[in-house]
Design a protein around this motif. Structure first.
Motif, PDB file in Angstrom:
ATOM      1  N   TRP A   1       0.829  -1.142  -0.248  1.00  0.00           N
ATOM      2  CA  TRP A   1       0.008   0.041   0.403  1.00  0.00           C
ATOM      3  C   TRP A   1       0.806   1.051   0.178  1.00  0.00           C
ATOM      4  O   TRP A   1       0.917   1.801  -0.584  1.00  0.00           O
TER       5      TRP A   1
ATOM      6  N   CYS B   1       0.372   3.815  -3.049  1.00  0.00           N
ATOM      7  CA  CYS B   1       0.786   5.344  -2.655  1.00  0.00           C
ATOM      8  C   CYS B   1       1.536   6.110  -2.784  1.00  0.00           C
ATOM      9  O   CYS B   1       1.453   7.752  -2.999  1.00  0.00           O
ATOM     10  N   GLU B   2       3.426   6.032  -2.870  1.00  0.00           N
ATOM     11  CA  GLU B   2       4.115   6.451  -3.383  1.00  0.00           C
ATOM     12  C   GLU B   2       4.048   7.367  -4.858  1.00  0.00           C
ATOM     13  O   GLU B   2       4.423   8.043  -5.269  1.00  0.00           O
TER      14      GLU B   2
ATOM     15  N   THR C   1       0.836   6.450  -6.849  1.00  0.00           N
ATOM     16  CA  THR C   1      -0.504   6.683  -6.732  1.00  0.00           C
ATOM     17  C   THR C   1      -1.029   7.782  -6.560  1.00  0.00           C
ATOM     18  O   THR C   1      -1.421   7.345  -5.322  1.00  0.00           O
ATOM     19  N   LYS C   2      -1.142   8.884  -6.473  1.00  0.00           N
ATOM     20  CA  LYS C   2      -1.785  10.264  -5.571  1.00  0.00           C
ATOM     21  C   LYS C   2      -4.150   9.730  -6.640  1.00  0.00           C
ATOM     22  O   LYS C   2      -4.241  10.770  -5.036  1.00  0.00           O
TER      23      LYS C   2
ATOM     24  N   GLN D   1      -7.298   9.224  -6.540  1.00  0.00           N
ATOM     25  CA  GLN D   1      -8.876   8.120  -5.493  1.00  0.00           C
ATOM     26  C   GLN D   1      -8.770   6.959  -6.333  1.00  0.00           C
ATOM     27  O   GLN D   1      -9.144   5.992  -5.924  1.00  0.00           O
TER      28      GLN D   1
ATOM     29  N   ARG E   1      -6.690   3.779  -7.041  1.00  0.00           N
ATOM     30  CA  ARG E   1      -6.341   3.688  -5.555  1.00  0.00           C
ATOM     31  C   ARG E   1      -7.379   2.678  -4.984  1.00  0.00           C
ATOM     32  O   ARG E   1      -7.682   1.684  -4.945  1.00  0.00           O
TER      33      ARG E   1
ATOM     34  N   ASP F   1     -11.736   9.445   1.249  1.00  0.00           N
ATOM     35  CA  ASP F   1     -10.312   9.561   0.420  1.00  0.00           C
ATOM     36  C   ASP F   1      -9.686   8.403   0.777  1.00  0.00           C
ATOM     37  O   ASP F   1      -9.477   8.218   2.398  1.00  0.00           O
TER      38      ASP F   1
ATOM     39  N   ASP G   1      -2.689   7.863   2.326  1.00  0.00           N
ATOM     40  CA  ASP G   1      -1.739   6.979   2.605  1.00  0.00           C
ATOM     41  C   ASP G   1      -1.425   5.674   3.595  1.00  0.00           C
ATOM     42  O   ASP G   1      -0.663   5.295   3.078  1.00  0.00           O
TER      43      ASP G   1
ATOM     44  N   PRO H   1      -3.245   1.809   5.689  1.00  0.00           N
ATOM     45  CA  PRO H   1      -3.819   1.257   5.227  1.00  0.00           C
ATOM     46  C   PRO H   1      -5.306   0.494   4.967  1.00  0.00           C
ATOM     47  O   PRO H   1      -5.061   0.444   6.426  1.00  0.00           O
TER      48      PRO H   1
END
Length: 226
Positions: A27, A31-32, A34-35, A37, A40, A213, A216, A219
């Protein structure tokens, strides 16, 4: 002889099998890179489908994490590198540089039909079955009056597959190929994916209302068995 540096890159651990990859680490990596939503949520959706397919395939409990991690990470490089020249290849490079198990690296690559990695293992076949269909099920849910996957019947999804104007970016051929790879009729695979999404519908925005949302950290909770 395997040098220490090569050991870290390849996932080799003194002759022992590759370790179970960490879901929190997956996760964090997602998140590093993929910003947004929607991507994600797609990762979480495909993770749930992969876990359901793992259970159906009779995978042992300690394999559920590997299957789920592949689902979570399959598109982690897509936001930065969305072209066929880069997507999956950049992600595989990053995973290999950071010492992720080769099983995870191959699984991530196998979901792209152009990667040159033929889906051979049950895990690699499952990611093909999970990817496009998970997104398509979500699209089908959102056009219902309820905007929910909770009352989405499999036959509605199968019918929507015949409508070429609907969610046209989703490859119907890939959905059918995935079903064939895991040895399931399309309608049965659709039912499995729908069932996998329902326990996490609120997090996916498929529960009839907007989703919060996905942060980050920490998880999201592990998708439960349907």
């Amino acid at each position: 002889m395997v040098t220490p540096a090569r050991s870290r890159r390849s996932g080799y651990h003194g002759g022992m099998p590759d370790p179970i990859p960490s879901r929190p680490a997956a996760w964090a990596l997602l998140c590093e890179y993929t910003k947004t939503q929607p991507l994600r949520r797609h990762a979480l959706s495909v993770e749930a489908s992969m876990r359901a397919l793992a259970r159906r395939a009779g995978a042992p409990d300690d394999a559920l994490e590997r299957w789920g991690v592949v689902g979570m990470l399959h598109d982690f490089d897509y936001e930065r590198w969305p072209t066929e020249q880069d997507h999956v290849f950049r992600g595989m490079e990053i995973l290999r540089e950071r010492g992720w198990p080769e099983e995870v690296i191959r699984g991530v690559g196998a979901h792209a039909s152009y990667s040159g990695i033929a889906p051979a293992s049950p895990l690699e076949r499952a990611i093909v079955a999970a990817d496009e269909l998970s997104g398509f099920v979500g699209a089908c849910a959102l056009v219902r009056p309820s905007k929910s996957v909770m009352d989405l019947p499999p036959e509605s999804v199968v019918k929507k597959m015949k409508d070429k104007a609907f969610a046209r970016a989703v490859s119907r051929d890939e959905i059918r190929r995935g079903a064939e790879l895991v040895g399931m009729p399309v309608a049965e695979l659709v039912a499995l994916v729908i069932a996998a999404q329902r326990p996490i519908a609120a997090a996916l925005g498929l529960g009839g209302g907007p989703a919060a949302d996905l942060a980050d950290a920490p998880p999201p909770p592990v998708p439960p068995a349907a």
